[in-house]
Structure formats: C-alpha cells, structure tokens
Design a protein around this motif. Structure first.
Motif, PDB file in Angstrom:
ATOM      1  N   LYS A   1      -6.770  -6.307   5.639  1.00  0.00           N
ATOM      2  CA  LYS A   1      -7.435  -6.698   4.398  1.00  0.00           C
ATOM      3  C   LYS A   1      -8.429  -5.631   3.936  1.00  0.00           C
ATOM      4  O   LYS A   1      -8.715  -5.511   2.752  1.00  0.00           O
ATOM      5  CB  LYS A   1      -8.144  -8.035   4.575  1.00  0.00           C
ATOM      6  CG  LYS A   1      -7.197  -9.215   4.694  1.00  0.00           C
ATOM      7  CD  LYS A   1      -7.976 -10.508   4.808  1.00  0.00           C
ATOM      8  CE  LYS A   1      -7.185 -11.740   5.032  1.00  0.00           C
ATOM      9  NZ  LYS A   1      -5.799 -11.737   5.036  1.00  0.00           N
ATOM     10  N   SER A   2      -8.952  -4.849   4.862  1.00  0.00           N
ATOM     11  CA  SER A   2      -9.935  -3.824   4.517  1.00  0.00           C
ATOM     12  C   SER A   2      -9.300  -2.487   4.133  1.00  0.00           C
ATOM     13  O   SER A   2     -10.011  -1.555   3.767  1.00  0.00           O
ATOM     14  CB  SER A   2     -10.900  -3.612   5.685  1.00  0.00           C
ATOM     15  OG  SER A   2     -10.216  -3.079   6.801  1.00  0.00           O
ATOM     16  N   LEU A   3      -7.986  -2.395   4.192  1.00  0.00           N
ATOM     17  CA  LEU A   3      -7.291  -1.151   3.827  1.00  0.00           C
ATOM     18  C   LEU A   3      -7.385  -0.884   2.333  1.00  0.00           C
ATOM     19  O   LEU A   3      -7.270  -1.810   1.531  1.00  0.00           O
ATOM     20  CB  LEU A   3      -5.806  -1.242   4.173  1.00  0.00           C
ATOM     21  CG  LEU A   3      -5.370  -0.920   5.580  1.00  0.00           C
ATOM     22  CD1 LEU A   3      -3.876  -1.182   5.729  1.00  0.00           C
ATOM     23  CD2 LEU A   3      -5.693   0.493   5.962  1.00  0.00           C
TER      24      LEU A   3
ATOM     25  N   ILE B   1       0.846  -1.188   0.000  1.00  0.00           N
ATOM     26  CA  ILE B   1       0.000   0.000   0.000  1.00  0.00           C
ATOM     27  C   ILE B   1       0.885   1.243   0.000  1.00  0.00           C
ATOM     28  O   ILE B   1       2.078   1.174   0.328  1.00  0.00           O
ATOM     29  CB  ILE B   1      -0.953   0.039   1.216  1.00  0.00           C
ATOM     30  CG1 ILE B   1      -0.170   0.085   2.535  1.00  0.00           C
ATOM     31  CG2 ILE B   1      -1.927  -1.128   1.173  1.00  0.00           C
ATOM     32  CD1 ILE B   1      -1.027   0.382   3.752  1.00  0.00           C
ATOM     33  N   THR B   2       0.284   2.369  -0.362  1.00  0.00           N
ATOM     34  CA  THR B   2       0.958   3.661  -0.276  1.00  0.00           C
ATOM     35  C   THR B   2       0.464   4.343   0.988  1.00  0.00           C
ATOM     36  O   THR B   2      -0.747   4.442   1.209  1.00  0.00           O
ATOM     37  CB  THR B   2       0.611   4.535  -1.501  1.00  0.00           C
ATOM     38  OG1 THR B   2       1.012   3.852  -2.684  1.00  0.00           O
ATOM     39  CG2 THR B   2       1.311   5.884  -1.424  1.00  0.00           C
ATOM     40  N   ILE B   3       1.394   4.792   1.799  1.00  0.00           N
ATOM     41  CA  ILE B   3       1.053   5.558   2.993  1.00  0.00           C
ATOM     42  C   ILE B   3       1.560   6.974   2.750  1.00  0.00           C
ATOM     43  O   ILE B   3       2.759   7.186   2.551  1.00  0.00           O
ATOM     44  CB  ILE B   3       1.671   4.963   4.265  1.00  0.00           C
ATOM     45  CG1 ILE B   3       1.327   3.477   4.385  1.00  0.00           C
ATOM     46  CG2 ILE B   3       1.201   5.736   5.499  1.00  0.00           C
ATOM     47  CD1 ILE B   3       2.053   2.753   5.499  1.00  0.00           C
ATOM     48  N   LYS B   4       0.638   7.931   2.745  1.00  0.00           N
ATOM     49  CA  LYS B   4       0.973   9.322   2.437  1.00  0.00           C
ATOM     50  C   LYS B   4       1.195  10.130   3.704  1.00  0.00           C
ATOM     51  O   LYS B   4       0.695   9.780   4.766  1.00  0.00           O
ATOM     52  CB  LYS B   4      -0.155   9.961   1.629  1.00  0.00           C
ATOM     53  CG  LYS B   4      -0.340   9.381   0.254  1.00  0.00           C
ATOM     54  CD  LYS B   4      -1.434  10.129  -0.464  1.00  0.00           C
ATOM     55  CE  LYS B   4      -1.413   9.791  -1.938  1.00  0.00           C
ATOM     56  NZ  LYS B   4      -2.307  10.676  -2.686  1.00  0.00           N
ATOM     57  N   GLU B   5       1.943  11.213   3.540  1.00  0.00           N
ATOM     58  CA  GLU B   5       2.172  12.193   4.607  1.00  0.00           C
ATOM     59  C   GLU B   5       2.834  11.572   5.838  1.00  0.00           C
ATOM     60  O   GLU B   5       2.488  11.873   6.977  1.00  0.00           O
ATOM     61  CB  GLU B   5       0.862  12.875   4.992  1.00  0.00           C
ATOM     62  CG  GLU B   5       0.200  13.589   3.825  1.00  0.00           C
ATOM     63  CD  GLU B   5      -1.181  14.123   4.161  1.00  0.00           C
ATOM     64  OE1 GLU B   5      -1.469  14.383   5.354  1.00  0.00           O
ATOM     65  OE2 GLU B   5      -1.976  14.282   3.219  1.00  0.00           O
ATOM     66  N   VAL B   6       3.802  10.713   5.598  1.00  0.00           N
ATOM     67  CA  VAL B   6       4.535  10.051   6.676  1.00  0.00           C
ATOM     68  C   VAL B   6       5.696  10.947   7.109  1.00  0.00           C
ATOM     69  O   VAL B   6       6.474  11.410   6.274  1.00  0.00           O
ATOM     70  CB  VAL B   6       5.072   8.677   6.211  1.00  0.00           C
ATOM     71  CG1 VAL B   6       5.859   7.999   7.317  1.00  0.00           C
ATOM     72  CG2 VAL B   6       3.934   7.798   5.727  1.00  0.00           C
TER      73      VAL B   6
END
Length: 94
Positions: free
Chosen positions: A69-71, A33-38
């Motif tokens: 799984k719901s992400l 997944i991509t996690i933004k604003e880290v």
C-alpha cells in the motif's frame, strides 16, 4: 561467445538480455504499478519480450512480503527488491 539463452516461445537463439518496464497488479488487486529496469529477454527472431520465471517469482514474492500500500506508482526493480519485508516468506508459494 555462445549465447546461453534460447527464446522460450520460438526456440530462437538470437536473444538479448535487456532491462525494461513492466506493469504489475498488486496482490490485493487495488491498482497496478510500473516496475522499471526489470531484467528480461528480447527475442530478435519472433519479437517476444518476456521475463524469466525467477524474475517473475522475485517480483511476486516481494509484493506479497512488503507493505504494498505504501508503494509509489513507479519503482525500479532494484528498489522493489530492497524494500524491507514484513513477512518472512510467501506462504502461498509451494
């Protein structure tokens, strides 16, 4: 104002606290997944961009404690950390 950070790679003091995107494999290995604003560190001396250990641990722990799984494929750091946990703690971290 004196900078409280030093680059963990080169020891340089010309570092900036910045937020950016990271790409993270889910604990079950099914997808990334991509996690933004880290929150992260950007060293202007050597060019290294990285997250500090406490940020990495927060991401890893949260991904172990939620129903990943719901992400969706993209989430902000703040959104990720605010997802309700289904476990009390990460039993794999000692």
């Amino acid at each position: 104002m004196e900078n409280k950070y030093r680059c963990e790679w080169c020891g340089g003091e010309d570092v900036l606290e910045e937020k950016g995107n990271v790409y993270w494999e889910l604990p079950d290995g099914t997808r990334a997944i991509t996690i933004k604003e880290v929150p992260g560190i950007n060293c202007r001396k050597c060019g290294m961009e990285y997250q500090e250990e406490h940020v990495i641990n927060a991401i890893e722990d949260q991904l172990m404690l939620i129903d990943s799984k719901s992400l969706s494929d993209t989430v902000t750091y703040e959104e990720l950390l605010n997802i309700p946990k289904i476990l009390k703690r990460n039993y794999f971290r000692f």
